[in-house]
Design a protein around this motif. Structure first.
Motif, PDB file in Angstrom:
ATOM      1  N   SER A  29      19.440  22.002   6.176  1.00 14.59           N
ATOM      2  CA  SER A  29      18.973  21.944   4.874  1.00 14.59           C
ATOM      3  C   SER A  29      19.851  20.858   4.029  1.00 14.59           C
ATOM      4  O   SER A  29      19.373  20.702   2.694  1.00 14.59           O
ATOM      5  N   LEU A  30      20.852  20.289   4.430  1.00 16.50           N
ATOM      6  CA  LEU A  30      21.886  19.249   3.778  1.00 16.50           C
ATOM      7  C   LEU A  30      20.950  17.807   3.675  1.00 16.50           C
ATOM      8  O   LEU A  30      20.371  17.879   4.487  1.00 16.50           O
ATOM      9  N   THR A  31      21.134  17.305   2.475  1.00  8.81           N
ATOM     10  CA  THR A  31      20.646  16.119   2.234  1.00  8.81           C
ATOM     11  C   THR A  31      21.557  15.011   3.177  1.00  8.81           C
ATOM     12  O   THR A  31      22.589  15.347   3.541  1.00  8.81           O
ATOM     13  N   PRO A  32      21.111  13.886   3.426  1.00  7.34           N
ATOM     14  CA  PRO A  32      21.668  12.961   4.203  1.00  7.34           C
ATOM     15  C   PRO A  32      23.037  12.644   3.622  1.00  7.34           C
ATOM     16  O   PRO A  32      24.031  12.841   4.518  1.00  7.34           O
ATOM     17  N   ARG A  33      23.086  12.497   2.390  1.00  7.52           N
ATOM     18  CA  ARG A  33      24.398  12.187   1.841  1.00  7.52           C
ATOM     19  C   ARG A  33      25.617  13.130   2.039  1.00  7.52           C
ATOM     20  O   ARG A  33      26.629  13.081   2.426  1.00  7.52           O
ATOM     21  N   VAL A  34      25.141  14.465   1.779  1.00  8.53           N
ATOM     22  CA  VAL A  34      25.994  15.646   1.725  1.00  8.53           C
ATOM     23  C   VAL A  34      26.142  15.934   3.374  1.00  8.53           C
ATOM     24  O   VAL A  34      27.280  16.336   3.538  1.00  8.53           O
ATOM     25  N   ARG A  35      25.280  15.703   4.065  1.00  8.37           N
ATOM     26  CA  ARG A  35      25.608  16.057   5.419  1.00  8.37           C
ATOM     27  C   ARG A  35      26.405  15.073   6.141  1.00  8.37           C
ATOM     28  O   ARG A  35      27.591  15.556   6.891  1.00  8.37           O
ATOM     29  N   ALA A  36      26.474  13.657   5.728  1.00  4.89           N
ATOM     30  CA  ALA A  36      27.460  12.551   6.195  1.00  4.89           C
ATOM     31  C   ALA A  36      28.740  13.244   5.838  1.00  4.89           C
ATOM     32  O   ALA A  36      29.703  12.990   6.514  1.00  4.89           O
ATOM     33  N   ARG A  37      28.890  13.751   4.329  1.00  5.70           N
ATOM     34  CA  ARG A  37      30.323  14.171   3.974  1.00  5.70           C
ATOM     35  C   ARG A  37      30.766  15.256   4.795  1.00  5.70           C
ATOM     36  O   ARG A  37      32.002  15.238   4.862  1.00  5.70           O
ATOM     37  N   PHE A  38      29.930  16.274   5.055  1.00  6.08           N
ATOM     38  CA  PHE A  38      30.227  17.509   5.671  1.00  6.08           C
ATOM     39  C   PHE A  38      30.692  17.116   7.137  1.00  6.08           C
ATOM     40  O   PHE A  38      31.732  17.582   7.684  1.00  6.08           O
ATOM     41  N   GLU A  39      29.938  16.254   7.879  1.00  7.92           N
ATOM     42  CA  GLU A  39      30.443  15.748   9.030  1.00  7.92           C
ATOM     43  C   GLU A  39      31.749  15.119   9.282  1.00  7.92           C
ATOM     44  O   GLU A  39      32.584  15.519  10.131  1.00  7.92           O
ATOM     45  N   ARG A  40      32.037  14.346   7.969  1.00 11.27           N
ATOM     46  CA  ARG A  40      33.399  13.825   8.255  1.00 11.27           C
ATOM     47  C   ARG A  40      34.318  14.754   8.002  1.00 11.27           C
ATOM     48  O   ARG A  40      35.626  14.759   8.793  1.00 11.27           O
ATOM     49  N   LEU A  41      34.118  15.920   7.357  1.00  8.74           N
ATOM     50  CA  LEU A  41      35.106  17.151   7.137  1.00  8.74           C
ATOM     51  C   LEU A  41      35.242  17.873   8.434  1.00  8.74           C
ATOM     52  O   LEU A  41      36.424  18.390   9.096  1.00  8.74           O
ATOM     53  N   LEU A  42      34.140  17.848   9.006  1.00 15.12           N
ATOM     54  CA  LEU A  42      33.902  18.745  10.442  1.00 15.12           C
ATOM     55  C   LEU A  42      34.799  18.371  11.656  1.00 15.12           C
ATOM     56  O   LEU A  42      35.197  18.884  12.292  1.00 15.12           O
ATOM     57  N   LYS A  43      34.948  16.921  11.793  1.00 16.26           N
ATOM     58  CA  LYS A  43      35.557  16.335  12.727  1.00 16.26           C
ATOM     59  C   LYS A  43      37.162  16.851  12.680  1.00 16.26           C
ATOM     60  O   LYS A  43      37.298  16.892  14.164  1.00 16.26           O
ATOM     61  N   ASN A  44      37.854  17.291  11.909  1.00 20.77           N
ATOM     62  CA  ASN A  44      39.063  17.482  11.974  1.00 20.77           C
ATOM     63  C   ASN A  44      39.454  18.832  11.488  1.00 20.77           C
ATOM     64  O   ASN A  44      40.497  19.198  11.095  1.00 20.77           O
ATOM     65  N   ASP A  45      38.308  19.767  11.474  1.00 20.32           N
ATOM     66  CA  ASP A  45      38.544  21.087  10.830  1.00 20.32           C
ATOM     67  C   ASP A  45      37.844  22.084  12.088  1.00 20.32           C
ATOM     68  O   ASP A  45      36.794  22.316  11.912  1.00 20.32           O
TER      69      ASP A  45
END
Length: 245
Positions: free
Chosen positions: A20-36
């Motif tokens: 349900s995340l919008t593309p912009r929010v999803r992209a930002r979340f995936e950047r955080l996800l890589k190193n967490d």
């Protein structure tokens, strides 16, 4: 925006898994996800909790105009006109991306609070949560998806749905058991009424019955009997877990 608040991280992980995340929010979340790694674990847990929902939905064919929209959004509009529209869906990497896009589109219909530029906050994220429930996904004897069981956390009934219609032999019933995580004696829950879907009354509150249960099993028992031990083998068997953070 701070991303170290436990509730916010849980809400973001759930919304990401739900699509349900919008593309912009999803992209930002995936950047955080890589190193967490801890955030990755939250996403994995959310995906596991959401998986049983797939069995609760009847298969539906989407309208024809959905596929061109997915192709356009994923950047495949340059594909040759002679190609069949579903050829690209057969490629694994693209197929999973398309599935995510479909889930996102469906999620958007149910979560209007997440607009194109909205950042998921603790207030709007609560829209992604379903009622606190215990959910069991049971396989049949062949190892395929067989039965879905769910009960509200403090409920007194459990709903069930057979993935495929199943009829017990004459004079017998399907009987539901809770299997404790500590290996203790199976807990008799009750007979399932005939039918593909229905409800079974619980001998106590779901929270009390299922709190220490890690699996659910279904056996064939004599109709009208009140067994204290299951008549093996289990005709359906699968994991049971809580469906809330």
């Amino acid at each position: 925006m701070r991303y170290d608040h436990p509730d916010l991280r849980q809400h973001l992980a759930s919304a990401y898994a739900f699509g349900s995340l919008t593309p912009r929010v999803r992209a930002r979340f995936e950047r955080l996800l890589k190193n967490d790694p801890a955030l990755q674990a939250l996403v994995a847990e959310a995906e596991l909790r959401l998986a049983p929902l797939a069995l609760a939905l009847e298969p539906r064919t989407p309208p024809a105009n959905v596929w061109p929209a997915i192709e356009k959004r994923l950047g495949f509009v340059e594909a040759k006109a002679s190609s069949r529209w579903f050829d690209w869906l057969l490629r694994p990497a693209i197929g999973w991306a398309a599935a995510g896009a479909v889930v996102g589109m469906v999620g958007g219909q149910f979560l209007p609070g997440l607009g194109p530029d909205a950042m998921l906050t603790e207030q709007t994220a609560t829209l992604t949560q379903l009622p606190a429930s215990y959910v069991g996904v049971l396989a049949n004897e062949a190892g395929g998806a067989g039965l879905l069981i769910s009960s509200l956390r403090h409920g007194r009934t459990a709903d069930f749905k057979f993935v495929q219609p199943a009829i017990p032999p004459a004079g017998q019933v399907f009987y539901l058991w809770g299997l404790p995580a500590d290996g203790g004696a199976p807990i008799p829950i009750g007979p399932l009424p005939e039918g593909k879907t229905g409800s079974v009354g619980l001998p106590g509150e779901a929270e009390t019955l299922f709190f220490g249960v890690s699996k659910l099993g279904v056996t064939l028992e004599t109709a009208g009997a009140t067994p204290t031990t299951p008549g093996l083998p289990y005709r359906y068997l699968g994991f049971c877990g809580k469906f809330w953070p």
